[in-house]
Design a protein around this motif. Structure first.
Motif, PDB file in Angstrom:
ATOM      1  N   VAL A  67       0.790  -0.769  -0.257  1.00 64.63           N
ATOM      2  CA  VAL A  67      -0.458  -0.094  -0.241  1.00 64.63           C
ATOM      3  C   VAL A  67       0.715   1.562   0.106  1.00 64.63           C
ATOM      4  O   VAL A  67       0.685   2.368  -0.471  1.00 64.63           O
ATOM      5  CB  VAL A  67      -0.486   0.003   1.489  1.00 64.63           C
ATOM      6  N   LEU A  68       1.922   1.314   0.807  1.00 65.97           N
ATOM      7  CA  LEU A  68       2.820   2.906   1.070  1.00 65.97           C
ATOM      8  C   LEU A  68       3.669   2.519   0.112  1.00 65.97           C
ATOM      9  O   LEU A  68       4.518   4.076   0.287  1.00 65.97           O
ATOM     10  CB  LEU A  68       4.099   2.449   2.658  1.00 65.97           C
ATOM     11  N   LEU A  69       4.436   1.561  -0.974  1.00 64.52           N
ATOM     12  CA  LEU A  69       5.302   2.102  -1.877  1.00 64.52           C
ATOM     13  C   LEU A  69       5.292   3.488  -2.732  1.00 64.52           C
ATOM     14  O   LEU A  69       6.379   3.922  -2.998  1.00 64.52           O
ATOM     15  CB  LEU A  69       5.545   0.207  -2.638  1.00 64.52           C
ATOM     16  N   SER A  70       4.512   3.603  -3.399  1.00 65.68           N
ATOM     17  CA  SER A  70       3.848   3.989  -4.080  1.00 65.68           C
ATOM     18  C   SER A  70       4.981   5.677  -3.843  1.00 65.68           C
ATOM     19  O   SER A  70       4.464   6.366  -2.926  1.00 65.68           O
ATOM     20  CB  SER A  70       2.893   4.277  -4.645  1.00 65.68           C
ATOM     21  N   GLY A  71       5.955   6.009  -4.379  1.00 68.39           N
ATOM     22  CA  GLY A  71       6.499   6.815  -4.247  1.00 68.39           C
ATOM     23  C   GLY A  71       7.772   7.763  -3.511  1.00 68.39           C
ATOM     24  O   GLY A  71       8.520   8.914  -3.467  1.00 68.39           O
ATOM     25  N   MET A  72       7.837   6.421  -2.516  1.00 73.41           N
ATOM     26  CA  MET A  72       8.963   6.322  -1.303  1.00 73.41           C
ATOM     27  C   MET A  72       9.822   4.952  -0.744  1.00 73.41           C
ATOM     28  O   MET A  72      10.304   4.929  -0.460  1.00 73.41           O
ATOM     29  CB  MET A  72       8.563   6.805  -0.244  1.00 73.41           C
ATOM     30  N   ILE A  73       9.675   4.899  -2.202  1.00 70.72           N
ATOM     31  CA  ILE A  73      10.063   3.002  -2.125  1.00 70.72           C
ATOM     32  C   ILE A  73      12.259   3.217  -1.766  1.00 70.72           C
ATOM     33  O   ILE A  73      12.415   2.270  -1.368  1.00 70.72           O
ATOM     34  CB  ILE A  73       9.759   2.254  -3.186  1.00 70.72           C
ATOM     35  N   ASN A  74      12.466   4.318  -2.732  1.00 68.22           N
ATOM     36  CA  ASN A  74      13.902   4.453  -1.683  1.00 68.22           C
ATOM     37  C   ASN A  74      14.418   5.102  -1.603  1.00 68.22           C
ATOM     38  O   ASN A  74      14.948   5.408  -1.128  1.00 68.22           O
ATOM     39  CB  ASN A  74      15.251   4.441  -3.323  1.00 68.22           C
ATOM     40  N   LYS A  75      13.212   6.024  -0.568  1.00 67.61           N
ATOM     41  CA  LYS A  75      13.809   6.904   1.008  1.00 67.61           C
ATOM     42  C   LYS A  75      14.466   6.389   1.698  1.00 67.61           C
ATOM     43  O   LYS A  75      14.270   5.554   1.939  1.00 67.61           O
ATOM     44  CB  LYS A  75      12.197   7.780   1.128  1.00 67.61           C
ATOM     45  N   ARG A  76      15.300   7.136   2.320  1.00 66.78           N
ATOM     46  CA  ARG A  76      15.982   7.209   3.251  1.00 66.78           C
ATOM     47  C   ARG A  76      16.346   7.421   4.865  1.00 66.78           C
ATOM     48  O   ARG A  76      15.549   8.462   5.440  1.00 66.78           O
ATOM     49  CB  ARG A  76      17.609   6.952   3.033  1.00 66.78           C
ATOM     50  N   LEU A  85      16.691  -1.901   3.062  1.00 64.31           N
ATOM     51  CA  LEU A  85      18.406  -2.487   3.997  1.00 64.31           C
ATOM     52  C   LEU A  85      17.666  -2.090   5.642  1.00 64.31           C
ATOM     53  O   LEU A  85      18.031  -3.445   6.025  1.00 64.31           O
ATOM     54  CB  LEU A  85      19.463  -0.907   4.361  1.00 64.31           C
ATOM     55  N   VAL A  86      16.302  -1.782   5.772  1.00 69.58           N
ATOM     56  CA  VAL A  86      15.898  -1.920   6.876  1.00 69.58           C
ATOM     57  C   VAL A  86      14.899  -3.852   7.276  1.00 69.58           C
ATOM     58  O   VAL A  86      15.072  -4.521   7.895  1.00 69.58           O
ATOM     59  CB  VAL A  86      14.754  -1.060   7.617  1.00 69.58           C
ATOM     60  N   ALA A  87      14.505  -4.010   5.780  1.00 70.35           N
ATOM     61  CA  ALA A  87      14.426  -5.446   6.154  1.00 70.35           C
ATOM     62  C   ALA A  87      14.839  -6.229   6.157  1.00 70.35           C
ATOM     63  O   ALA A  87      15.030  -7.501   6.681  1.00 70.35           O
ATOM     64  CB  ALA A  87      13.395  -5.322   5.236  1.00 70.35           C
ATOM     65  N   ILE A  88      15.964  -6.127   5.608  1.00 70.10           N
ATOM     66  CA  ILE A  88      17.147  -7.556   5.603  1.00 70.10           C
ATOM     67  C   ILE A  88      18.153  -6.699   6.926  1.00 70.10           C
ATOM     68  O   ILE A  88      18.002  -7.932   7.325  1.00 70.10           O
ATOM     69  CB  ILE A  88      18.938  -6.577   4.573  1.00 70.10           C
ATOM     70  N   SER A  89      18.067  -5.637   7.345  1.00 71.71           N
ATOM     71  CA  SER A  89      18.066  -6.385   8.783  1.00 71.71           C
ATOM     72  C   SER A  89      17.809  -6.904   9.761  1.00 71.71           C
ATOM     73  O   SER A  89      17.972  -7.478  10.712  1.00 71.71           O
ATOM     74  CB  SER A  89      18.489  -5.069   9.466  1.00 71.71           C
ATOM     75  N   LYS A  90      16.608  -6.671   9.757  1.00 71.06           N
ATOM     76  CA  LYS A  90      15.315  -7.639  10.550  1.00 71.06           C
ATOM     77  C   LYS A  90      14.710  -8.926   9.904  1.00 71.06           C
ATOM     78  O   LYS A  90      14.441  -9.555   9.968  1.00 71.06           O
ATOM     79  CB  LYS A  90      13.833  -7.065  10.663  1.00 71.06           C
ATOM     80  N   GLU A  91      15.788  -9.446   8.418  1.00 69.99           N
ATOM     81  CA  GLU A  91      15.579 -10.563   7.826  1.00 69.99           C
ATOM     82  C   GLU A  91      14.199 -10.894   7.426  1.00 69.99           C
ATOM     83  O   GLU A  91      13.593 -12.139   8.064  1.00 69.99           O
ATOM     84  CB  GLU A  91      16.364 -11.777   8.757  1.00 69.99           C
ATOM     85  N   ARG A  92      13.735  -9.786   7.031  1.00 64.39           N
ATOM     86  CA  ARG A  92      11.747  -9.794   6.729  1.00 64.39           C
ATOM     87  C   ARG A  92      11.900 -10.266   5.224  1.00 64.39           C
ATOM     88  O   ARG A  92      11.852  -9.415   4.377  1.00 64.39           O
ATOM     89  CB  ARG A  92      11.137  -8.541   6.870  1.00 64.39           C
ATOM     90  N   LEU A  93      11.916 -11.263   5.178  1.00 64.37           N
ATOM     91  CA  LEU A  93      12.255 -11.863   3.097  1.00 64.37           C
ATOM     92  C   LEU A  93      11.078 -12.240   2.811  1.00 64.37           C
ATOM     93  O   LEU A  93      10.889 -11.411   1.146  1.00 64.37           O
ATOM     94  CB  LEU A  93      12.272 -13.619   3.318  1.00 64.37           C
ATOM     95  N   GLN A  94      10.126 -11.972   3.097  1.00 68.58           N
ATOM     96  CA  GLN A  94       8.795 -11.349   2.122  1.00 68.58           C
ATOM     97  C   GLN A  94       8.294 -10.197   1.770  1.00 68.58           C
ATOM     98  O   GLN A  94       8.120  -9.469   0.769  1.00 68.58           O
ATOM     99  CB  GLN A  94       7.642 -11.286   2.768  1.00 68.58           C
ATOM    100  N   CYS A  95       9.172  -9.050   2.957  1.00 72.95           N
ATOM    101  CA  CYS A  95       9.327  -7.689   2.672  1.00 72.95           C
ATOM    102  C   CYS A  95      10.497  -7.284   1.794  1.00 72.95           C
ATOM    103  O   CYS A  95      10.237  -6.336   0.486  1.00 72.95           O
ATOM    104  CB  CYS A  95       9.506  -6.273   3.760  1.00 72.95           C
ATOM    105  N   ILE A  96      11.583  -8.096   1.454  1.00 74.17           N
ATOM    106  CA  ILE A  96      12.647  -7.986   0.745  1.00 74.17           C
ATOM    107  C   ILE A  96      11.768  -8.313  -0.781  1.00 74.17           C
ATOM    108  O   ILE A  96      12.234  -7.292  -1.796  1.00 74.17           O
ATOM    109  CB  ILE A  96      13.400  -9.092   1.139  1.00 74.17           C
ATOM    110  N   GLU A  97      10.895  -9.771  -1.194  1.00 74.18           N
ATOM    111  CA  GLU A  97      11.084  -9.780  -2.232  1.00 74.18           C
ATOM    112  C   GLU A  97       9.493  -8.456  -2.496  1.00 74.18           C
ATOM    113  O   GLU A  97       9.941  -8.437  -3.960  1.00 74.18           O
ATOM    114  CB  GLU A  97       9.809 -11.399  -1.950  1.00 74.18           C
ATOM    115  N   VAL A  98       8.794  -8.122  -2.122  1.00 73.44           N
ATOM    116  CA  VAL A  98       7.681  -6.818  -2.653  1.00 73.44           C
ATOM    117  C   VAL A  98       8.630  -5.681  -2.727  1.00 73.44           C
ATOM    118  O   VAL A  98       8.378  -4.775  -3.971  1.00 73.44           O
ATOM    119  CB  VAL A  98       6.641  -6.950  -1.244  1.00 73.44           C
ATOM    120  N   LEU A  99       9.610  -5.253  -2.327  1.00 75.65           N
ATOM    121  CA  LEU A  99      10.859  -4.496  -2.338  1.00 75.65           C
ATOM    122  C   LEU A  99      11.491  -4.317  -3.795  1.00 75.65           C
ATOM    123  O   LEU A  99      10.969  -3.481  -4.530  1.00 75.65           O
ATOM    124  CB  LEU A  99      10.939  -4.032  -1.047  1.00 75.65           C
TER     125      LEU A  99
END
Length: 526
Positions: A67-76, A85-99
């Motif tokens: 829902v949230l990705l539009s326009g800010m996917i690479n904001k830091r 990078l946040v998703a990888i630090s927390k090992e959230r594989l499904q989020c990583i794939e979505v991103l």
């Protein structure tokens, strides 16, 4: 008055995303409603600089992410972390794939220049690494310390990740800011599987770090026996010098088995050129087991430090024997002397060190192996044997030195004689040295002992001052007054003609031998 609607604030949106853990369906619907209807600005960060997208990645809410990705996917964030990078630090594989599916850049680093791929290797996750590589992540990017993803994977001995990285174009010869390559890291940390893998793929076995150290050097230093064995079997150069000139083997603190392996591959000639022997290091660190191995292997027990290395020590020490004596390591001293160590090579003699430490056992060992009792210190010349400066507070040791050839007559040489002496400024003369505040309280007994080893000698005005300072010492003045007993003069004459070492072999009664050897009392051990 205008009142801010909290439900439209980014803080509320981040709060709502975190609550998806409790009610995934309901909260995600609220997120969607906020985004589409309420006009919430998704580009406004909350106080730590996090957007809702970072919160969703942190909590592993892939539904909210969509829902949230539009326009800010690479904001830091304020630390430079993207949602990926946040998703990888927390090992959230499904989020990583979505991103990644929605176009997240796989190469955006944080402010430590750690990329998502580097973080995935740090987390030791082959699945995350595969996802990133499938979306074109760069494999040879360096972090702020110069480490690459491959080096991080090698450090964790993960062969699956290493294989994937090499297939994706990772270079095994890249080094970090200290000149350390992945192969060096594998050897240093004892990662045998990773080391075999890198060697199989052509990594340079003799590459050197910025300080000149090699993989073999580090493996030996850290006690990785199997790694040392593998490196030597693959022809690693045990004689490769570093910037300091130290040969890799067998220095520092390896185990005995490692030293035995390295000795076979080490050139003794090359070791000599370095200006330091492994014997020095074994002696300095009290590694008697290593010392014994090195002696058995034929390393020169009389090897001396180079002038440059000797200058690193205030006392200008140069031999392994000196290191063992100053460490008060009697076993090592005995081992080195038995192997032929010369006790007279150092400027400041090991005998002087042993006397200063007050250990008669070490003193005895050194004298029995030819230590020069009458040596002086070139930088501090005296008219009497320099070792006396360190032994007079311990009269049994002082007497032992005199019994075994220490000169006594020179202690009574004084250029001032009966004339007044100038203030004590140096200890070049014996009478000046004995006047030091730390020694003068023993002046009487010291002079008394010395008189047993001389004939007719004059006492200078300074020595007379000491003997006059204490009433009980008047008998010592009488002892020095001529004529000396004939028995004493005969003892001196016989000892001078025969030599103190051969007196005990004379065909004389035991009591007379004991008299000639000044054995009126026992010599205590230390």
């Amino acid at each position: 008055m205008h009142v801010t609607n909290f439900t439209s604030s980014p803080e509320f949106l981040c709060f709502l995303v975190s609550k998806v853990l409790i009610d995934p369906g309901g909260a995600s619907c609220h997120v969607k409603a906020l985004v589409t209807c309420s006009g919430t600005n998704l580009m406004l960060p909350n106080k730590p600089g996090w957007l809702a997208i970072h919160q969703a990645a942190w909590y592993g809410q892939d539904t909210c992410l969509r829902v949230l990705l539009s326009g800010m996917i690479n904001k830091r964030t304020e630390r430079g972390e993207s949602a990926l990078l946040v998703a990888i630090s927390k090992e959230r594989l499904q989020c990583i794939e979505v991103l990644l599916e929605r176009g997240a850049d796989p190469d955006i680093p944080n402010y430590d220049r750690e990329t998502p791929l580097y973080k995935a290797c740090e987390r030791n996750s082959a699945a995350m690494v595969a996802a990133l590589l499938n979306h074109g992540a760069a494999v040879n990017t360096h972090c702020i310390q110069g480490w690459t993803a491959l080096q991080e994977a090698v450090c964790r001995n993960n062969m699956e990740i290493c294989e994937m990285l090499l297939k994706a174009g990772a270079k095994h010869n890249l080094t970090n800011m200290y000149g350390i390559s992945p192969l060096f890291t594998a050897a240093q940390s004892g990662q045998l599987a990773a080391l075999r893998f890198l060697l199989k793929h052509g990594a340079d076995i003799n590459s050197q770090a910025a300080d000149g150290a090699t993989a073999l050097y580090e493996a030996a230093k850290n006690g990785h026996e199997e790694v040392v064995e593998l490196l030597l079997s693959q022809k690693a150069d045990a004689n490769k010098p570093g910037k300091t000139g130290i040969i890799t083997a067998p220095h520092r603190r390896p185990e005995r088995n490692i030293v035995s392996m390295l000795i076979q591959a080490t050139s003794k000639t090359r070791v000599c050129r370095t200006g330091i022997s492994p014997l020095h290091l074994a002696a300095e660190r009290n590694r008697d087991d290593i010392l014994e191995t090195l002696i058995e292997a034929g390393f020169d027990v009389n090897a001396q430090l180079s002038v440059e290395r000797s200058k690193l020590y205030e006392d200008r020490r140069s031999t392994a024997l000196y290191f063992s004596v100053i460490n008060n390591n009697i076993d090592a001293v005995r081992m080195l002397l038995a192997a032929g160590a010369n006790p007279n090579l150092d400027v400041f003699r090991p005998l002087m060190v042993a006397a200063r430490l007050g250990c008669i056992q070490t003193v005895t060992l050194l004298v029995e192996h030819g230590a020069d009792i009458n040596a002086c210190i070139p930088t501090h010349p005296t008219t009497f044997p320099a070792v006396y400066m360190f032994s007079m507070k311990y009269l049994p040791m002082f007497k032992y030195l005199l019994d075994h050839g220490g000169h006594a007559l020179s202690c009574f040489d004084c250029i001032y004689g009966n004339q007044p002496h100038p203030p004590v400024e140096t200890s070049r003369l014996f009478c000046e040295m004995i006047s030091a505040p730390s020694i003068c309280r023993w002046a009487g007994p010291i002079i008394d002992v010395l008189l047993d080893y001389v004939g007719h000698v004059p006492l200078c005005s300074r020595l007379m001052e000491h003997l006059n300072s204490y009433s009980d010492w008047s008998v010592i003045k009488d002892k020095a007054a001529p004529p000396r007993p004939l028995l004493q003069l005969c003892r001196l004459q016989i000892t001078e003609l025969v030599g103190c070492q051969l007196v005990k072999k004379l065909p004389l009664p035991g009591s007379l031998i004991r008299f000639l050897k000044h054995q009126e009392g026992p010599v205590d051990d230390c």
